[in-house]
Design an enzyme around this catalytic site. Structure first.
Site, PDB file in Angstrom:
ATOM      1  N   GLU A  27      12.517  35.354  52.389  1.00 30.33           N
ATOM      2  CA  GLU A  27      12.648  36.359  51.327  1.00 30.33           C
ATOM      3  C   GLU A  27      12.006  37.827  51.442  1.00 30.33           C
ATOM      4  O   GLU A  27      11.242  38.154  50.337  1.00 30.33           O
ATOM      5  CB  GLU A  27      12.529  35.776  49.810  1.00 30.33           C
ATOM      6  CG  GLU A  27      13.232  34.600  49.650  1.00 30.33           C
ATOM      7  CD  GLU A  27      13.114  33.874  48.440  1.00 30.33           C
ATOM      8  OE1 GLU A  27      12.278  34.372  47.413  1.00 30.33           O
ATOM      9  OE2 GLU A  27      13.574  32.900  48.101  1.00 30.33           O
ATOM     10  N   ASN A  64      14.726  33.719  56.484  1.00 27.86           N
ATOM     11  CA  ASN A  64      15.454  33.156  55.411  1.00 27.86           C
ATOM     12  C   ASN A  64      15.448  33.818  53.964  1.00 27.86           C
ATOM     13  O   ASN A  64      14.531  34.430  53.654  1.00 27.86           O
ATOM     14  CB  ASN A  64      14.914  31.853  55.104  1.00 27.86           C
ATOM     15  CG  ASN A  64      15.503  30.828  54.188  1.00 27.86           C
ATOM     16  OD1 ASN A  64      16.854  30.724  54.232  1.00 27.86           O
ATOM     17  ND2 ASN A  64      14.907  30.381  52.988  1.00 27.86           N
ATOM     18  N   HIS A 120      22.075  30.179  46.774  1.00 30.27           N
ATOM     19  CA  HIS A 120      22.128  29.360  45.513  1.00 30.27           C
ATOM     20  C   HIS A 120      23.257  30.310  44.772  1.00 30.27           C
ATOM     21  O   HIS A 120      23.022  31.405  44.471  1.00 30.27           O
ATOM     22  CB  HIS A 120      20.747  29.808  44.951  1.00 30.27           C
ATOM     23  CG  HIS A 120      19.658  29.134  45.616  1.00 30.27           C
ATOM     24  ND1 HIS A 120      19.489  27.837  45.313  1.00 30.27           N
ATOM     25  CD2 HIS A 120      18.716  29.809  46.285  1.00 30.27           C
ATOM     26  CE1 HIS A 120      18.163  27.314  46.282  1.00 30.27           C
ATOM     27  NE2 HIS A 120      18.034  28.613  46.894  1.00 30.27           N
ATOM     28  N   GLU A 137      19.752  26.372  51.551  1.00 26.53           N
ATOM     29  CA  GLU A 137      19.279  25.979  50.074  1.00 26.53           C
ATOM     30  C   GLU A 137      20.548  25.972  49.505  1.00 26.53           C
ATOM     31  O   GLU A 137      20.519  26.408  48.170  1.00 26.53           O
ATOM     32  CB  GLU A 137      18.338  26.870  49.699  1.00 26.53           C
ATOM     33  CG  GLU A 137      16.883  27.015  50.585  1.00 26.53           C
ATOM     34  CD  GLU A 137      15.890  27.880  49.817  1.00 26.53           C
ATOM     35  OE1 GLU A 137      16.051  28.104  48.741  1.00 26.53           O
ATOM     36  OE2 GLU A 137      15.107  28.274  50.690  1.00 26.53           O
ATOM     37  N   ASP A 152      23.054  25.046  46.409  1.00 25.83           N
ATOM     38  CA  ASP A 152      23.351  24.476  45.162  1.00 25.83           C
ATOM     39  C   ASP A 152      24.501  25.491  44.455  1.00 25.83           C
ATOM     40  O   ASP A 152      24.674  26.736  44.952  1.00 25.83           O
ATOM     41  CB  ASP A 152      22.338  24.076  44.319  1.00 25.83           C
ATOM     42  CG  ASP A 152      21.293  25.502  44.300  1.00 25.83           C
ATOM     43  OD1 ASP A 152      21.782  26.694  43.919  1.00 25.83           O
ATOM     44  OD2 ASP A 152      19.975  25.150  44.031  1.00 25.83           O
TER      45      ASP A 152
END
Length: 468
Positions: free
Chosen positions: A166, A207, A243, A271, A273
């Site tokens: 990030e 990432n 996300h 990651e 979701d």
């Protein structure tokens, strides 16, 4: 991204799955053992040359229902918290490896890769780094020492590392962090070089989130990685966190992944979701299935996409509700460890068979001996119903001499060779097209064909077979 460490799934299984299985068999039932009826996702992913990963919550590796899925469905594990700086080096020069070691050991025991997460990140730093006072050049040495120590400890055992996590603002510029302030923009290159020196074989990633589709932030990532490549900095991959919010998968996701892959980089969804406003309902769950299928499908469509990692698998263990009040239900298994439509969408996106769709008034049963040893076996049963039910009874027969010694996700009795499994208090309601599931352990390792199962008196078709 933060991974919520503390939620305990409802009705945890205390019956374990035995020796060569996951744990030695002890005790009896609680929540569902949620292995799904289809081949494990990891097998489907491998057929396309990709991994299917899990952001794993280390403390839950003590729980049999969690490991029953974590150890069988996924080919890669990403530690949620255990490898972050605040976890492994809480005080300067003093390291705590127990949590990270456990996950690496578990992965190796289950023939899984490890995606290391994360080495340099502005969040979850120990206070001595986040708020420390450093002489000129000191933090650069502190950072590279930390990277070298952690990567070096696991050299040869980690497939990929999120070296820098990030680093960007939403407009694509570099985020204001202690590393940027103290070291300058070169901190990213310095961290990557230190990681390469510590383990030349690990694939090194940057990432970030909100970079999934084309836009200012993903453009900033593209400029960052091209500048690093042009400077000869060791960089092997870019991670896209994904996300996502229900119904908002970027239409340009495949195109975006492809442009990074065209640079010769490995790309991965790291990651995943898909959260929704609660409560969930059938329409939301169907849209969520479309979204999961679209993301996994985008990866499958791009040759350079190495795989997809789910950020947790069960709604019983998700970082979403504490972080986004009123939102949740973001993962492919529900709080009772039952596969949701999103799970079946992943199966189809990976090239597997679609979920069975029984006609109204019918049912489709899947009975699998999931593990067998000399003195016992574990069995997973799933029944998909063509009509809504409020309370269920499933009956079937076992071979003479075979007895059930424990069960989970059901109230189960046996009379002679006949087994009767009934719902428990929290899982009796199943919608049309929904699937109920339960498991049990027997005292015999004998091989036996799937028996005929009945649901509420209706004989079920066996999964994969046409009705007779």
């Amino acid at each position: 991204m933060f991974f919520h460490p503390g939620r305990t799934p409802r009705g945890v299984v205390v019956a374990a799955l035995a020796a060569v299985a996951l744990l030695a068999p002890t005790g009896q039932a609680g929540a569902a053992d949620s292995r799904a009826a289809a081949p494990p996702l990891r097998e489907l992913a491998a057929e396309s040359g990709r991994f299917l990963g899990l952001g794993v919550n280390g403390p839950l590796l003590d729980q049999a229902n969690y490991t029953a899925v974590a150890g069988t469905e996924f080919s890669s594990l990403t530690p949620g918290n255990e490898m972050k700086w605040g976890s492994v080096e809480p005080t300067r020069g003093s390291y705590s490896w127990a949590g990270a070691d456990r996950i690496v050991d578990y992965a190796e025991a289950h023939d899984q890769e490890v995606h290391g997460h994360t080495l340099v990140w502005h969040s979850q730093l120990p206070d001595w780094v986040a708020n420390g006072t450093f002489a000129d050049g000191e933090l650069r040495q502190v950072m590279t020492d930390h990277v070298a120590t952690e990567v070096g400890r696991y050299a040869g055992r980690i497939a990929r590392w999120d070296v820098v996590n990030e680093p960007l603002n939403e407009d694509g510029t570099l985020r204001d962090t202690v590393f940027l302030r103290e070291i300058g923009p070169d901190y990213i290159a310095d961290a990557l070089r230190a990681a390469r020196a510590a383990d030349p074989d690990a694939r090194l990633y940057i990432n970030d989130y909100n970079t999934d589709g084309l836009g200012a932030k993903s453009d900033g990532m593209y400029e960052l990685v091209t500048s690093l490549l042009d400077a000869g900095v060791p960089l092997d991959g870019v991670g896209f966190q994904a996300h996502l919010i229900l119904g908002q998968v970027p239409a340009s996701m495949e195109q975006n992944l492809r442009r990074f892959a065209d640079l010769g980089l490995e790309v991965a969804v790291t990651e995943l979701d898909v959260r929704m406003q609660l409560p969930s309902d059938a329409a939301k769950l169907q849209q969520q299935a479309v979204d999961y299928g679209a993301v996994v499908g985008a990866c499958v469509a791009v040759d350079g996409c190495a795989g997809v990692t789910l950020w947790g698998f069960t709604d019983a263990d998700s970082w979403i509700p504490p972080t986004f009040p009123g939102q949740g239900a973001a993962l492919p298994w529900d709080e009772n460890y039952q596969p949701k439509p999103a799970y079946h969408a992943i199966v189809e996106a990976l090239g597997g068979d679609p979920a069975p769709e029984p006609e109204p008034g019918s049912c489709v049963a899947d009975y699998r001996v999931t593990n067998r040893w000399n003195a016992g076996s574990t069995v997973d049963v799933r029944v998909t119903t063509g009509q809504p039910i409020a309370g269920w009874t499933v009956t079937f027969g076992l071979p003479v001499g075979e007895s059930v010694v424990s069960s989970w996700n059901t109230s189960l009795t046996q009379s002679g060779t006949t087994v009767t499994a009934r719902n428990v208090s929290w899982n009796g309601t199943v919608g049309a097209g929904g699937t109920l599931g339960f498991g049990f352990q027997t005292n015999s390792g004998a091989v036996n064909a799937a028996p005929v199962l009945s649901l509420n008196g209706t004989t079920c078709t066996t999964a994969g077979q046409a009705p007779s």
